[in-house]
Motif scaffolding. Structure first.
Motif, PDB file in Angstrom:
ATOM      1  N   LEU A   1       1.014  -1.177   0.415  1.00  0.00           N
ATOM      2  CA  LEU A   1       0.156   0.070  -0.375  1.00  0.00           C
ATOM      3  C   LEU A   1       0.632   0.935  -0.070  1.00  0.00           C
ATOM      4  CD1 LEU A   1      -2.843   0.750   0.268  1.00  0.00           C
ATOM      5  CD2 LEU A   1      -2.613   1.048   2.969  1.00  0.00           C
ATOM      6  N   ARG A   2       1.100   2.095  -0.853  1.00  0.00           N
ATOM      7  CA  ARG A   2       1.798   3.219  -1.101  1.00  0.00           C
ATOM      8  C   ARG A   2       1.445   4.220  -0.215  1.00  0.00           C
ATOM      9  NH1 ARG A   2       3.103   3.343  -7.434  1.00  0.00           N
ATOM     10  NH2 ARG A   2       5.152   3.916  -6.680  1.00  0.00           N
ATOM     11  N   LYS A   3       2.224   5.766   0.130  1.00  0.00           N
ATOM     12  CA  LYS A   3       1.391   6.659   0.629  1.00  0.00           C
ATOM     13  C   LYS A   3       0.469   7.150  -0.061  1.00  0.00           C
ATOM     14  CE  LYS A   3       3.471  10.769   2.382  1.00  0.00           C
ATOM     15  NZ  LYS A   3       4.766  11.286   2.719  1.00  0.00           N
ATOM     16  N   GLY A   4       0.323   7.331  -0.772  1.00  0.00           N
ATOM     17  CA  GLY A   4      -0.359   7.999  -1.583  1.00  0.00           C
ATOM     18  C   GLY A   4      -2.069   7.649  -1.409  1.00  0.00           C
ATOM     19  N   GLU A   5      -1.811   6.327  -2.100  1.00  0.00           N
ATOM     20  CA  GLU A   5      -3.571   5.186  -1.932  1.00  0.00           C
ATOM     21  C   GLU A   5      -3.894   5.060  -0.517  1.00  0.00           C
ATOM     22  OE1 GLU A   5      -4.932   1.033  -2.828  1.00  0.00           O
ATOM     23  OE2 GLU A   5      -2.903   1.478  -3.536  1.00  0.00           O
ATOM     24  N   LYS A   6      -2.609   5.121   0.750  1.00  0.00           N
ATOM     25  CA  LYS A   6      -3.627   4.785   1.753  1.00  0.00           C
ATOM     26  C   LYS A   6      -3.565   5.931   2.240  1.00  0.00           C
ATOM     27  CE  LYS A   6      -1.436   3.848   6.864  1.00  0.00           C
ATOM     28  NZ  LYS A   6       0.041   3.706   7.671  1.00  0.00           N
ATOM     29  N   LYS A   7      -3.358   7.287   1.606  1.00  0.00           N
ATOM     30  CA  LYS A   7      -4.463   9.038   2.660  1.00  0.00           C
ATOM     31  C   LYS A   7      -5.624   8.848   2.144  1.00  0.00           C
ATOM     32  CE  LYS A   7      -0.401  11.650   2.375  1.00  0.00           C
ATOM     33  NZ  LYS A   7       0.602  13.015   2.319  1.00  0.00           N
ATOM     34  N   SER A   8      -5.216   8.064   0.468  1.00  0.00           N
ATOM     35  CA  SER A   8      -6.466   8.106  -0.376  1.00  0.00           C
ATOM     36  C   SER A   8      -7.984   7.350   0.354  1.00  0.00           C
ATOM     37  CB  SER A   8      -6.801   7.716  -1.314  1.00  0.00           C
ATOM     38  OG  SER A   8      -8.131   7.182  -2.009  1.00  0.00           O
ATOM     39  N   ARG A   9      -7.181   6.080   0.784  1.00  0.00           N
ATOM     40  CA  ARG A   9      -8.137   4.740   1.422  1.00  0.00           C
ATOM     41  C   ARG A   9      -8.939   5.816   2.771  1.00  0.00           C
ATOM     42  NH1 ARG A   9      -9.663   1.135  -1.727  1.00  0.00           N
ATOM     43  NH2 ARG A   9      -8.269   0.387  -3.712  1.00  0.00           N
ATOM     44  N   ILE A  10      -7.687   6.175   3.764  1.00  0.00           N
ATOM     45  CA  ILE A  10      -7.870   7.199   5.013  1.00  0.00           C
ATOM     46  C   ILE A  10      -9.157   8.165   4.963  1.00  0.00           C
ATOM     47  CG2 ILE A  10      -7.264   8.472   6.815  1.00  0.00           C
ATOM     48  CD1 ILE A  10      -4.852   6.511   6.559  1.00  0.00           C
TER      49      ILE A  10
ATOM     50  N   LYS B   1      -2.306  10.833 -10.161  1.00  0.00           N
ATOM     51  CA  LYS B   1      -1.045  11.460 -10.707  1.00  0.00           C
ATOM     52  C   LYS B   1      -0.269  11.312 -10.682  1.00  0.00           C
ATOM     53  CE  LYS B   1       0.386  15.865 -12.296  1.00  0.00           C
ATOM     54  NZ  LYS B   1       0.143  17.315 -11.931  1.00  0.00           N
ATOM     55  N   ARG B   2       1.022  11.088  -9.176  1.00  0.00           N
ATOM     56  CA  ARG B   2       1.641  10.604  -8.479  1.00  0.00           C
ATOM     57  C   ARG B   2       2.093   9.113  -9.033  1.00  0.00           C
ATOM     58  NH1 ARG B   2       1.731  14.045  -3.072  1.00  0.00           N
ATOM     59  NH2 ARG B   2       2.221  15.362  -4.141  1.00  0.00           N
TER      60      ARG B   2
ATOM     61  N   PHE C   1      -5.596   2.982 -10.785  1.00  0.00           N
ATOM     62  CA  PHE C   1      -6.265   3.496 -11.733  1.00  0.00           C
ATOM     63  C   PHE C   1      -7.464   3.335 -10.734  1.00  0.00           C
ATOM     64  CE2 PHE C   1      -3.934   3.398 -15.720  1.00  0.00           C
ATOM     65  CZ  PHE C   1      -4.253   4.062 -15.986  1.00  0.00           C
ATOM     66  N   THR C   2      -7.817   2.308  -9.818  1.00  0.00           N
ATOM     67  CA  THR C   2      -8.992   2.094  -8.932  1.00  0.00           C
ATOM     68  C   THR C   2      -8.729   2.908  -8.144  1.00  0.00           C
ATOM     69  OG1 THR C   2      -7.589  -0.504  -9.138  1.00  0.00           O
ATOM     70  CG2 THR C   2      -8.383   0.322  -6.311  1.00  0.00           C
ATOM     71  N   VAL C   3      -8.031   3.742  -7.832  1.00  0.00           N
ATOM     72  CA  VAL C   3      -7.799   5.231  -7.184  1.00  0.00           C
ATOM     73  C   VAL C   3      -9.040   6.298  -7.933  1.00  0.00           C
ATOM     74  CG1 VAL C   3      -6.532   6.963  -5.890  1.00  0.00           C
ATOM     75  CG2 VAL C   3      -5.851   4.887  -5.530  1.00  0.00           C
ATOM     76  N   LEU C   4      -8.442   6.391  -9.132  1.00  0.00           N
ATOM     77  CA  LEU C   4      -8.861   7.377  -9.885  1.00  0.00           C
ATOM     78  C   LEU C   4      -9.914   6.773 -10.169  1.00  0.00           C
ATOM     79  CD1 LEU C   4      -8.463   9.388 -12.309  1.00  0.00           C
ATOM     80  CD2 LEU C   4      -8.299   7.286 -13.869  1.00  0.00           C
ATOM     81  N   PHE C   5     -10.696   5.423 -10.387  1.00  0.00           N
ATOM     82  CA  PHE C   5     -12.138   5.333 -10.210  1.00  0.00           C
ATOM     83  C   PHE C   5     -12.784   5.785  -9.355  1.00  0.00           C
ATOM     84  CE2 PHE C   5     -14.961   2.399  -8.850  1.00  0.00           C
ATOM     85  CZ  PHE C   5     -16.700   2.555 -10.326  1.00  0.00           C
ATOM     86  N   GLN C   6     -12.679   5.941  -7.646  1.00  0.00           N
ATOM     87  CA  GLN C   6     -13.185   6.127  -6.635  1.00  0.00           C
ATOM     88  C   GLN C   6     -12.747   7.281  -6.265  1.00  0.00           C
ATOM     89  OE1 GLN C   6     -10.570   4.634  -3.486  1.00  0.00           O
ATOM     90  NE2 GLN C   6     -11.642   2.581  -3.758  1.00  0.00           N
ATOM     91  N   GLY C   7     -11.843   8.116  -7.212  1.00  0.00           N
ATOM     92  CA  GLY C   7     -11.667   9.731  -7.469  1.00  0.00           C
ATOM     93  C   GLY C   7     -13.369  10.355  -8.208  1.00  0.00           C
ATOM     94  N   ILE C   8     -13.387   9.185  -9.349  1.00  0.00           N
ATOM     95  CA  ILE C   8     -14.107  10.221 -10.051  1.00  0.00           C
ATOM     96  C   ILE C   8     -15.622   9.430  -9.012  1.00  0.00           C
ATOM     97  CG2 ILE C   8     -15.654   8.551 -12.533  1.00  0.00           C
ATOM     98  CD1 ILE C   8     -12.862   8.350 -13.429  1.00  0.00           C
ATOM     99  N   VAL C   9     -15.648   8.757  -8.489  1.00  0.00           N
ATOM    100  CA  VAL C   9     -17.424   8.174  -8.268  1.00  0.00           C
ATOM    101  C   VAL C   9     -17.128   9.580  -6.442  1.00  0.00           C
ATOM    102  CG1 VAL C   9     -18.303   6.814  -6.001  1.00  0.00           C
ATOM    103  CG2 VAL C   9     -17.140   5.931  -8.043  1.00  0.00           C
ATOM    104  N   SER C  10     -16.034   9.753  -6.162  1.00  0.00           N
ATOM    105  CA  SER C  10     -15.970  10.505  -5.499  1.00  0.00           C
ATOM    106  C   SER C  10     -16.722  12.186  -5.461  1.00  0.00           C
ATOM    107  CB  SER C  10     -14.923  10.683  -3.997  1.00  0.00           C
ATOM    108  OG  SER C  10     -15.043  11.451  -3.059  1.00  0.00           O
ATOM    109  N   SER C  11     -16.168  12.142  -7.095  1.00  0.00           N
ATOM    110  CA  SER C  11     -16.861  13.673  -7.718  1.00  0.00           C
ATOM    111  C   SER C  11     -17.599  13.666  -8.052  1.00  0.00           C
ATOM    112  CB  SER C  11     -15.679  13.588  -8.471  1.00  0.00           C
ATOM    113  OG  SER C  11     -15.880  12.661  -9.921  1.00  0.00           O
ATOM    114  N   LEU C  12     -18.787  12.368  -8.173  1.00  0.00           N
ATOM    115  CA  LEU C  12     -19.950  12.377  -8.291  1.00  0.00           C
ATOM    116  C   LEU C  12     -20.977  12.952  -7.524  1.00  0.00           C
ATOM    117  CD1 LEU C  12     -20.208   9.618 -11.191  1.00  0.00           C
ATOM    118  CD2 LEU C  12     -21.263  11.486 -10.887  1.00  0.00           C
TER     119      LEU C  12
END
Length: 163
Positions: A10-19, A77-78, A82-93
């Motif tokens: 679990l990379r740092k950016g993904e961990k922040k996103s999941r939290i 971006k970093r 793509f999993t986090v990208l999909f979650q970001g799209i859901v979050s933007s909706l």
């Protein structure tokens, strides 16, 4: 010698996103509970405190969706995840669906604070009863937003637990 299976780190950016997804889930659940408990009684007594609590819950939930979408897109971006990208799209909706209810929440707060002239100017030509009954699609959007963030939060918990 047998091959070793590498753990999916679990990379740092993904961990922040999941939290952030888990925090947004908690905000969605708290906002849902506040609305279920306070909104029916608010129509009877028009308490400024209840209106402020519901509006604060809405603002906090919306802000948590925005934070999650920003962290998700930064992570994508970093790290090109793509999993986090999909979650970001859901979050933007979800954020968009929250913003659909912005006018209703503003009218609710202004009515609760006894600023009826300001609330009526936001409602326009409709009566308050017509305005409230016209908000069905907005509330459906809010329910979809809350459910989406709850699902993302559950996925975040499972991913954080597997690391």
């Amino acid at each position: 010698m047998p091959k070793q299976i590498k753990k999916n780190v679990l990379r740092k950016g993904e961990k922040k996103s999941r939290i952030a997804a888990v925090v947004s889930m908690v905000c969605a659940l708290a906002f849902a509970v506040v609305v279920i408990i306070l909104l029916p009684s608010l129509t009877e007594d028009e308490s400024p405190v209840k209106a402020a609590i519901i509006t604060a819950g809405f603002v906090i939930f919306t802000a948590s969706c925005v934070v999650h979408l920003v962290l998700s897109f930064i992570c994508y971006k970093r790290e090109m995840n793509f999993t986090v990208l999909f979650q970001g799209i859901v979050s933007s909706l979800s954020t968009f669906f929250c913003l659909v209810n912005f006018r209703f929440m503003t009218v609710l707060l202004l009515s609760g604070l006894k600023l009826d002239s300001a609330a009526e100017s936001l409602v326009g030509d409709m009566t308050m009863t017509e305005f409230v009954s016209s908000q069905t699609s907005g509330w459906v959007c809010m329910i979809i937003a809350a459910v989406a963030m709850i699902v993302l939060g559950i996925l975040g918990i499972t991913r954080l637990a597997k690391r």
